[in-house]
Design a protein around this motif. Structure first.
Motif, mmCIF file in Angstrom:
data_model
loop_
_atom_site.group_PDB
_atom_site.id
_atom_site.type_symbol
_atom_site.label_atom_id
_atom_site.label_comp_id
_atom_site.label_asym_id
_atom_site.label_seq_id
_atom_site.Cartn_x
_atom_site.Cartn_y
_atom_site.Cartn_z
ATOM 1 N N PRO A 283 -34.681 -65.624 -22.783
ATOM 2 C CA PRO A 283 -35.734 -65.817 -24.331
ATOM 3 C C PRO A 283 -36.455 -64.574 -24.486
ATOM 4 O O PRO A 283 -36.740 -64.477 -25.787
ATOM 5 N N ASN A 284 -37.099 -63.960 -23.627
ATOM 6 C CA ASN A 284 -37.972 -62.664 -23.767
ATOM 7 C C ASN A 284 -37.248 -61.564 -24.250
ATOM 8 O O ASN A 284 -37.830 -60.467 -24.673
ATOM 9 N N THR A 285 -35.696 -61.540 -24.508
ATOM 10 C CA THR A 285 -35.036 -60.450 -25.360
ATOM 11 C C THR A 285 -34.843 -60.582 -26.720
ATOM 12 O O THR A 285 -34.343 -59.692 -27.380
ATOM 13 N N TRP A 286 -35.142 -62.040 -27.219
ATOM 14 C CA TRP A 286 -34.800 -62.327 -28.852
ATOM 15 C C TRP A 286 -35.548 -63.319 -29.296
ATOM 16 O O TRP A 286 -35.513 -63.482 -30.606
ATOM 17 N N LEU A 287 -36.547 -63.980 -28.655
ATOM 18 C CA LEU A 287 -37.491 -64.940 -29.125
ATOM 19 C C LEU A 287 -38.927 -64.320 -29.214
ATOM 20 O O LEU A 287 -39.358 -63.869 -28.234
ATOM 21 N N ARG A 288 -39.392 -64.367 -30.468
ATOM 22 C CA ARG A 288 -40.906 -63.930 -30.601
ATOM 23 C C ARG A 288 -42.009 -64.855 -29.834
ATOM 24 O O ARG A 288 -42.802 -64.244 -29.411
ATOM 25 N N ALA A 289 -41.679 -65.984 -29.684
ATOM 26 C CA ALA A 289 -42.733 -66.740 -28.663
ATOM 27 C C ALA A 289 -42.765 -66.150 -27.120
ATOM 28 O O ALA A 289 -43.489 -66.423 -26.391
ATOM 29 N N PHE A 290 -41.719 -65.427 -26.623
ATOM 30 C CA PHE A 290 -41.773 -64.985 -25.571
ATOM 31 C C PHE A 290 -41.834 -63.518 -25.367
ATOM 32 O O PHE A 290 -41.876 -62.919 -24.114
ATOM 33 N N PHE A 291 -42.070 -62.825 -26.438
ATOM 34 C CA PHE A 291 -42.399 -61.270 -26.390
ATOM 35 C C PHE A 291 -43.725 -61.119 -25.744
ATOM 36 O O PHE A 291 -44.695 -61.966 -25.876
ATOM 37 N N SER A 292 -43.711 -60.044 -25.007
ATOM 38 C CA SER A 292 -45.042 -59.724 -24.321
ATOM 39 C C SER A 292 -46.048 -59.136 -25.405
ATOM 40 O O SER A 292 -45.894 -58.615 -26.635
ATOM 41 N N THR A 293 -47.352 -59.464 -25.255
ATOM 42 C CA THR A 293 -48.585 -59.475 -26.174
ATOM 43 C C THR A 293 -48.972 -57.839 -26.219
ATOM 44 O O THR A 293 -49.937 -57.647 -26.826
ATOM 45 N N TYR A 294 -48.623 -57.293 -25.263
ATOM 46 C CA TYR A 294 -49.113 -55.748 -24.853
ATOM 47 C C TYR A 294 -48.533 -55.030 -26.069
ATOM 48 O O TYR A 294 -49.538 -54.389 -26.639
ATOM 49 N N SER A 295 -47.269 -55.334 -26.427
ATOM 50 C CA SER A 295 -46.857 -54.452 -27.754
ATOM 51 C C SER A 295 -47.239 -55.303 -28.859
ATOM 52 O O SER A 295 -46.917 -56.261 -29.135
ATOM 53 N N LYS A 296 -47.788 -54.564 -29.634
ATOM 54 C CA LYS A 296 -48.290 -55.138 -31.048
ATOM 55 C C LYS A 296 -47.185 -55.062 -32.214
ATOM 56 O O LYS A 296 -47.477 -54.709 -33.196
ATOM 57 N N CYS A 297 -46.233 -55.498 -31.680
ATOM 58 C CA CYS A 297 -44.789 -55.263 -32.473
ATOM 59 C C CYS A 297 -43.861 -56.613 -32.363
ATOM 60 O O CYS A 297 -43.575 -56.583 -31.288
ATOM 61 N N ASP A 298 -43.537 -57.445 -33.469
ATOM 62 C CA ASP A 298 -42.649 -58.311 -33.202
ATOM 63 C C ASP A 298 -41.531 -58.506 -33.890
ATOM 64 O O ASP A 298 -40.758 -59.414 -34.082
ATOM 65 N N ILE A 299 -41.045 -57.233 -34.402
ATOM 66 C CA ILE A 299 -39.817 -57.158 -35.352
ATOM 67 C C ILE A 299 -38.831 -57.398 -34.494
ATOM 68 O O ILE A 299 -38.521 -57.489 -33.080
ATOM 69 N N LEU A 300 -37.682 -58.402 -35.197
ATOM 70 C CA LEU A 300 -36.420 -58.956 -34.577
ATOM 71 C C LEU A 300 -35.260 -57.957 -34.737
ATOM 72 O O LEU A 300 -34.172 -58.075 -34.490
#
Length: 441
Positions: free
Chosen positions: A366-383
């Motif tokens: 899930p951390n490779t394609w879902l925004r809910a699981f992206f790291s908050t360190y990077s301030k970019c949530d583009i898909l």
């Protein structure tokens, strides 16, 4: 008495008078005066005399309708430009045998006759038409003219016009339409065939047209093998004209690769890492597709970096197994989920639509394609990585060119794009924030 030709008066006047005895001076002078008399009927003016009123003797004996077939001083040789209105004549001079051959080919195709060259040598050439047709041409090297001169020629035909001509070769087509391919590098074989048929009423085979286009593009873009020989010089020139740029060139790896695999991807990422001076890979985020060798290369070179996948490429793999607009819309809703609850609800809807599609997505980290699981360190949530996709399409034509032509074409495109974007920024932007974000803020 028979008429006597008088000596040239100029010669008499220029004679060295010191060599004449004194006792005959008077007599000689009398003779000169006598010979200069125009009333003496015993003497006739010479045709070689430089006196006036002799032009009538020349004009009366010259036929201005006769063309001298010899080598005239300053005679203009046949040029490439003369191929447009080609007319063979005896005495015509060609700079080389190659130009003569080309002229015969043009004549054959223009008049739709099958001209053959039974004798085709460096210094002699004979061309004939089909058996029974009187048309023939013979030319040989002339040392005085410094070229090939037509010695005999018969321009009469009694044969029928031909629809298929052997002289319509791929090399002739390539040479004839070289500038057309230079102006339109995307010309299709269909358009090429229509142009040839319209201008020459010929219908060459598709394979012949393909060979002609390949030959023409090789001349336009340059020979691929020859361009590889110039790579070292090209890189050195870039280093000289662009100080501070990083350029790598060796015999084992190139940034321009034929096949995407682990070795070139690993080399590229290592070069990128060194060029950017990256020591700690944790703060970095990589977004890629699933090309062969790319995922393990990212794990080895950027072990602590967050690795995401393009959702567009994910959907391309997904739709090969599960088709339908509803499944597509639901997959994007799952990817855009920003919280765990929202993601669970969207996944439940996916399971209701298709159980197997739900199980296929569950296998994906899930951390490779879902925004809910992206790291908050990077301030970019583009898909999506639209910048790379646009650039890839932007250089699509250049990728088919030889290596140096490709690099120069891409460099020119990027320079134009950077200039235009910088110009737009100066005219539209107000401050460091782009207009879209300014509206949202």
């Amino acid at each position: 008495m028979p008429k006597v030709m008088s000596p040239c008066r100029v010669g008499v006047q220029n004679r060295n008078m010191n060599n004449i005895p004194n006792d005959v001076d008077a007599t000689y002078e009398d003779d000169v005066q006598y010979s200069s008399s125009e009333d003496d009927s015993d003497f006739e003016d010479s045709d070689y005399d430089l006196a006036n009123e002799d032009d009538d003797l020349f004009m009366d004996n010259v036929d201005d309708q006769v063309v001298d077939q010899g080598v005239a001083i300053g005679r203009k040789s046949f040029k490439h430009e003369d191929l447009i209105n080609l007319v063979f004549k005896v005495g015509m001079i060609f700079e080389s045998v190659e130009l003569l051959r080309k002229s015969i080919t043009e004549y054959s195709l223009k008049h739709r006759v099958d001209i053959k060259m039974p004798r085709n040598e460096k210094k002699r050439l004979r061309a004939i038409c089909e058996k029974g047709c009187p048309w023939n041409l013979y030319a040989s090297d002339d040392r005085r003219a410094h070229g090939m001169m037509i010695k005999t020629f018969c321009g009469e035909h009694n044969c029928h016009k031909k629809w298929v001509l052997k002289r319509c070769t791929s090399n002739w087509l390539a040479d004839k339409y070289l500038e057309s391919f230079r102006a339109d590098k995307k010309m299709t074989l269909g358009n090429f065939a229509r142009i040839v048929q319209k201008e020459w009423n010929l219908t060459p085979a598709r394979t012949k047209l393909a060979r002609a286009r390949r030959i023409a593009m090789k001349k336009v873009m340059g020979d691929e093998a020859e361009q590889y020989k110039l790579l070292w010089d090209y890189v050195q020139e870039l280093r000289r004209t662009n100080p501070g740029s990083t350029l790598y060139l060796n015999l084992n790896a190139l940034a321009i690769v034929e096949v995407e695999s682990l070795a070139p991807w690993k080399w590229f990422l290592e070069t990128l890492k060194a060029n950017l001076g990256i020591k700690n890979t944790y703060p970095w985020t990589l977004m890629t597709d699933k090309q062969k060798g790319l995922i393990p290369a990212c794990s080895k070179v950027f072990p602590e970096a967050e690795h995401r996948f393009y959702v567009r490429h994910l959907y391309n793999n997904f739709q090969q197994h599960f088709k339908g607009e509803n499944l597509k819309i639901q997959l994007w809703k799952c990817a855009r989920s920003t919280t765990m609850d929202q993601w669970n609800r969207n996944m439940d809807k996916m399971r209701a639509l298709n159980q197997k599609a739900y199980e296929w997505l569950e296998k994906m980290a899930p951390n490779t394609w879902l925004r809910a699981f992206f790291s908050t360190y990077s301030k970019c949530d583009i898909l999506l990585n639209n910048s790379c996709e646009v650039f890839n399409n932007y250089i699509l034509d250049a990728r088919e060119m030889p290596i140096l032509s490709m690099l120069e074409h891409i460099k020119g495109q990027l320079m134009s794009r950077y200039y235009n974007k910088e110009k737009d920024v100066g005219e539209v932007w107000q401050g460091p924030i782009c207009p879209k974000i300014r509206k949202k803020v």
